[in-house]
Design an enzyme around this catalytic site. Structure first.
Site, PDB file in Angstrom:
ATOM      1  N   ARG A 114       3.143  11.851  -3.213  1.00  0.00           N
ATOM      2  CA  ARG A 114       1.780  11.407  -3.470  1.00  0.00           C
ATOM      3  C   ARG A 114       1.255  12.097  -4.720  1.00  0.00           C
ATOM      4  O   ARG A 114       1.473  13.294  -4.910  1.00  0.00           O
ATOM      5  CB  ARG A 114       0.926  11.807  -2.257  1.00  0.00           C
ATOM      6  CG  ARG A 114      -0.543  11.460  -2.338  1.00  0.00           C
ATOM      7  CD  ARG A 114      -0.806  10.171  -1.636  1.00  0.00           C
ATOM      8  NE  ARG A 114      -2.205   9.954  -1.358  1.00  0.00           N
ATOM      9  CZ  ARG A 114      -2.739   9.973  -0.134  1.00  0.00           C
ATOM     10  NH1 ARG A 114      -1.988  10.273   0.913  1.00  0.00           N
ATOM     11  NH2 ARG A 114      -4.005   9.683   0.047  1.00  0.00           N
TER      12      ARG A 114
ATOM     13  N   ARG B 131      -7.067  12.485   8.691  1.00  0.00           N
ATOM     14  CA  ARG B 131      -6.086  11.555   9.220  1.00  0.00           C
ATOM     15  C   ARG B 131      -6.812  10.712  10.258  1.00  0.00           C
ATOM     16  O   ARG B 131      -7.097  11.179  11.346  1.00  0.00           O
ATOM     17  CB  ARG B 131      -4.951  12.347   9.874  1.00  0.00           C
ATOM     18  CG  ARG B 131      -3.700  11.576  10.125  1.00  0.00           C
ATOM     19  CD  ARG B 131      -2.690  12.434  10.851  1.00  0.00           C
ATOM     20  NE  ARG B 131      -2.035  13.412   9.990  1.00  0.00           N
ATOM     21  CZ  ARG B 131      -1.088  13.109   9.108  1.00  0.00           C
ATOM     22  NH1 ARG B 131      -0.698  11.867   8.957  1.00  0.00           N
ATOM     23  NH2 ARG B 131      -0.532  14.050   8.378  1.00  0.00           N
TER      24      ARG B 131
ATOM     25  N   LYS C 101       0.206   4.251   9.660  1.00  0.00           N
ATOM     26  CA  LYS C 101       1.554   4.078   9.100  1.00  0.00           C
ATOM     27  C   LYS C 101       2.490   3.510  10.153  1.00  0.00           C
ATOM     28  O   LYS C 101       2.318   3.756  11.360  1.00  0.00           O
ATOM     29  CB  LYS C 101       2.071   5.394   8.541  1.00  0.00           C
ATOM     30  CG  LYS C 101       2.096   6.537   9.518  1.00  0.00           C
ATOM     31  CD  LYS C 101       2.466   7.833   8.832  1.00  0.00           C
ATOM     32  CE  LYS C 101       2.270   9.000   9.762  1.00  0.00           C
ATOM     33  NZ  LYS C 101       2.488  10.295   9.181  1.00  0.00           N
TER      34      LYS C 101
ATOM     35  N   ARG D 190       0.081  16.664  -3.211  1.00  0.00           N
ATOM     36  CA  ARG D 190      -0.615  16.650  -1.934  1.00  0.00           C
ATOM     37  C   ARG D 190      -1.092  18.037  -1.520  1.00  0.00           C
ATOM     38  O   ARG D 190      -2.057  18.183  -0.798  1.00  0.00           O
ATOM     39  CB  ARG D 190       0.383  16.101  -0.917  1.00  0.00           C
ATOM     40  CG  ARG D 190      -0.256  15.682   0.315  1.00  0.00           C
ATOM     41  CD  ARG D 190       0.694  14.820   1.072  1.00  0.00           C
ATOM     42  NE  ARG D 190       0.419  15.034   2.463  1.00  0.00           N
ATOM     43  CZ  ARG D 190       0.904  14.321   3.424  1.00  0.00           C
ATOM     44  NH1 ARG D 190       1.728  13.342   3.156  1.00  0.00           N
ATOM     45  NH2 ARG D 190       0.598  14.578   4.657  1.00  0.00           N
TER      46      ARG D 190
ATOM     47  N   GLU E 238       0.260  -2.432   2.989  1.00  0.00           N
ATOM     48  CA  GLU E 238       0.896  -1.966   1.757  1.00  0.00           C
ATOM     49  C   GLU E 238       2.287  -1.420   2.035  1.00  0.00           C
ATOM     50  O   GLU E 238       2.533  -0.881   3.107  1.00  0.00           O
ATOM     51  CB  GLU E 238       0.048  -0.845   1.123  1.00  0.00           C
ATOM     52  CG  GLU E 238      -1.329  -1.298   0.725  1.00  0.00           C
ATOM     53  CD  GLU E 238      -2.153  -0.173   0.103  1.00  0.00           C
ATOM     54  OE1 GLU E 238      -1.644   0.946  -0.065  1.00  0.00           O
ATOM     55  OE2 GLU E 238      -3.326  -0.449  -0.213  1.00  0.00           O
TER      56      GLU E 238
ATOM     57  N   LYS F 146       5.072   1.246   2.111  1.00  0.00           N
ATOM     58  CA  LYS F 146       5.031   2.712   2.160  1.00  0.00           C
ATOM     59  C   LYS F 146       6.248   3.218   1.409  1.00  0.00           C
ATOM     60  O   LYS F 146       7.378   2.905   1.777  1.00  0.00           O
ATOM     61  CB  LYS F 146       5.045   3.215   3.597  1.00  0.00           C
ATOM     62  CG  LYS F 146       4.924   4.731   3.696  1.00  0.00           C
ATOM     63  CD  LYS F 146       4.876   5.184   5.131  1.00  0.00           C
ATOM     64  CE  LYS F 146       4.416   6.617   5.296  1.00  0.00           C
ATOM     65  NZ  LYS F 146       5.162   7.607   4.533  1.00  0.00           N
TER      66      LYS F 146
ATOM     67  N   PHE G 231      -2.392   2.995  -5.425  1.00  0.00           N
ATOM     68  CA  PHE G 231      -3.014   2.305  -4.288  1.00  0.00           C
ATOM     69  C   PHE G 231      -4.471   2.684  -4.046  1.00  0.00           C
ATOM     70  O   PHE G 231      -5.105   2.152  -3.147  1.00  0.00           O
ATOM     71  CB  PHE G 231      -2.197   2.482  -3.004  1.00  0.00           C
ATOM     72  CG  PHE G 231      -1.878   3.909  -2.646  1.00  0.00           C
ATOM     73  CD1 PHE G 231      -2.851   4.748  -2.158  1.00  0.00           C
ATOM     74  CD2 PHE G 231      -0.579   4.394  -2.786  1.00  0.00           C
ATOM     75  CE1 PHE G 231      -2.566   6.054  -1.825  1.00  0.00           C
ATOM     76  CE2 PHE G 231      -0.277   5.712  -2.456  1.00  0.00           C
ATOM     77  CZ  PHE G 231      -1.272   6.542  -1.973  1.00  0.00           C
TER      78      PHE G 231
END
Ligand code: AMP
Length: 565
Positions: free
Chosen positions: A250, A411, A417, A265, A243, A245, A334
């Site tokens: 967010r 995470r 990423k 976030r 996707e 970035k 997303f």
């Protein structure tokens, strides 16, 4: 329960300098709090009067609190002001002037503070001042001290939600063993009061039953990073959802009939800042009960993406409508976490995407994320290059198997990423400001450098990682003391680890997060991160008001990066 008991605990906490001791004191206290009041105790301990996402704030400025103290004590405002100038701490001022009462209960204080927070509109300031004065009249000295600090948001015991979770685990299970269950549940229910109530009332069993609920944000899933683009394939051997970035903010959006709420976030309710996004969701999301996630990006009139800093201008209380017109945005969706009564967080990404696609009607300002599904790293790289040339930050590669669940607050390797900077042998880190050094020469009067830390998730502490002195504009440098003033504390914070050789001139409560560009991670005896890791040649890039200190780069991440060097 008496408020003075909690005030006594706060006083003790202020004096300890070890995180473990803090947990012990809190655990001992929580055990004694009646179940019905434990939520209040948990909120107060973290310096709040509600869960973070509820957007319940007292909204009284320093001057107003001074007026309340004057009204409560019957002394002229001038006198109160003078003492405030001298002491610089509203708590100590309240303590000095208001000490005739006593016997307040936790509930009294909570109810009064919530009532003050609820007063709004024209003329509400006067009502708030009087209501606070009434409360202060009933307080003893030490009670007044903490009431005043709670009101101004300057309690700063530095007890984060994670520390409270640790203490709850110790208090109600006898050890830290339940911490994992608690943390997992907290990722889905980031309301420290509700968590406290559940564990106190229903134990770990109740905690395990926690699920997504409309209107209560879920902590967001985060992405890992790799050193080489090819490593993505090692981590995700099957299908990869690649996707774009986006360099924006967010958003997690909860649609519950007519009520639409946007969470950041940090889990702040930012709905009022984005009426245009609310409108887009109302018109173009074909579900009345869902939780969706995406990145909101500032765009120009032609729809080209603009940098993060531009979007930050939309973070405002006033002139919202004007800025909606000035800085339009596009929301790239997303993920989907909930749809029509069903939680989707334990479903794989393909299912979540399918459900999301079925409810999104693409428009200029709201779109399903641009992506490809591939197993080939060459295709992934191609997509990355295209994405960057469109103004994107890079890509996020996501595991596209059925097992690719939504790992709230984590995470992990399901999302990776890859940013443009990585190719330039540089990397960005989100660091927490914990101290500063006085400036000399050209920088006299401001700070010469900031002491920055990474987050140590295991210990819920902050370990220093670099001294940051470059990358600031002159204006940013000049404004540093003002920007950080609110967070200044007299001694090192209990949750911060600083080696002697790095002793700063000023200490801060870990609050402000900065994005820092760095060239390399090395070993240095001066810093406390991991096995003495430090960042070389750090450069300031941005402030990250959208991130909380606990969302900063972690010790674990920098250790992994160092080992892969
Ligand atoms: P970072 O802030 O560098 O850790 O990168 C993770 C952030 O990238 C997320 O929290 C999102 O705000 C943002 N982001 C941008 N595009 C996407 C995307 N397509 N999927 C997930 N996160 C994204």
């Amino acid at each position: 329960m008496k408020f003075s008991k909690l005030a006594g605990v706060f006083e003790k906490l202020e004096k300890v300098s070890s995180g473990n001791k803090m947990r012990g004191i809190l655990a001992g206290f929580f055990k004694k709090v009646p179940g019905k009041e434990i939520a209040i105790a948990a909120y107060f301990t973290t310096g709040r009067i509600a869960s973070q996402y509820e957007d319940i704030v007292i909204n009284l400025a320093e001057k107003m609190v001074i007026k309340s103290i004057a009204e409560a004590s019957g002394r002229p405002e001038k006198d109160v002001n003078e003492v405030y100038k001298d002491k610089g701490d509203i708590g100590l001022v309240a303590e000095k002037f208001c000490s005739n009462g006593g016997n307040l209960s936790l509930k009294d204080v909570f109810k009064s503070l919530r009532k003050i927070a609820e007063m709004s509109g024209k003329g509400s300031q006067g009502g708030k001042i009087t209501a606070l004065a009434d409360l202060l009249k009933k307080a003893s000295g030490i009670e007044a001290r903490y009431v005043a600090r709670l009101v101004l948001g300057t309690l700063r015991l530095g007890v984060g939600d994670m520390t409270v979770l640790d203490a709850l685990s110790i208090a109600f299970t006898g050890s830290k063993e339940a911490k994992k269950d608690l943390e997992h549940a907290y990722n889905i229910c980031p309301d420290i009061g509700e968590m406290a109530e559940i564990i106190a009332g229903r134990g770990v069993k109740g905690i395990k039953k926690i699920n997504v609920r409309l209107g209560r944000p879920v902590r967001m899933m985060l992405a890992q990073r790799v050193k080489k683009i090819k490593a993505i394939k090692e981590k995700i051997p099957g299908k990869i959802d690649v996707e774009e970035k986006y360099d924006g903010e967010r958003m997690q959006i909860h649609v519950d009939g007519k009520k639409i709420r946007i969470f950041s976030r940090r889990m702040d309710d930012i709905t009022s800042q984005f009426p245009d996004v609310v409108e887009q969701v109302r018109k173009n999301i074909k579900s009345k009960k869902c939780v969706i996630e995406g990145e909101c990006v500032a765009v120009d009139k032609k729809g080209n993406m603009l940098p993060f800093q531009k979007l930050m201008q939309r973070r405002r209380k006033y002139d919202v409508e004007e800025y909606v017109r000035k800085i339009p945005v596009c929301l790239y969706l997303f993920d989907l976490l909930y749809l029509k009564g069903e939680s989707y967080i334990r479903k794989g990404l393909p299912d979540r995407h399918k459900a999301l696609k079925s409810i999104v009607k693409d428009t200029r300002h709201l779109k399903f994320v641009k992506r490809i599904i591939t197993e080939e790293i060459d295709e992934l790289e191609d997509f990355f290059n295209k994405s960057v040339s469109r103004g994107g930050e890079g890509i996020i590669a996501k595991d596209y198997s059925e097992d690719s669940i939504y790992r709230a607050g984590t995470r992990g390797w399901l999302w990776i990423k890859w940013k443009q900077e990585y190719q330039k042998m540089a990397d960005t880190f989100d660091l927490v400001v914990v101290g500063a050094y006085a400036g000399r020469g050209k920088r006299a009067g401001t700070y010469g450098a900031l002491l920055c830390a990474v987050y140590n998730r295991e210990k819920d502490e902050f370990d220093t990682f670099c001294k940051l002195g470059s990358g600031f504009t002159d204006k940013q440098l000049e404004e540093l003391p003002k920007k950080l003033k609110k967070f200044k504390i007299k001694k090192k914070h209990a949750r911060v680890n600083i080696k002697k050789s790095m002793k700063p001139d000023v200490y801060f409560t870990p609050s402000v997060v900065v994005e820092v560009l760095g060239a390399e991670i090395t070993r240095s005896p001066s810093h406390s991160a991991g096995e003495d890791l430090a960042l070389r040649f750090p450069r300031f890039r941005n402030y990250r008001p959208d991130k909380s200190p606990e969302q900063a780069t972690t010790v674990k991440e920098v250790t992994q990066m160092f080992k892969k060097k």
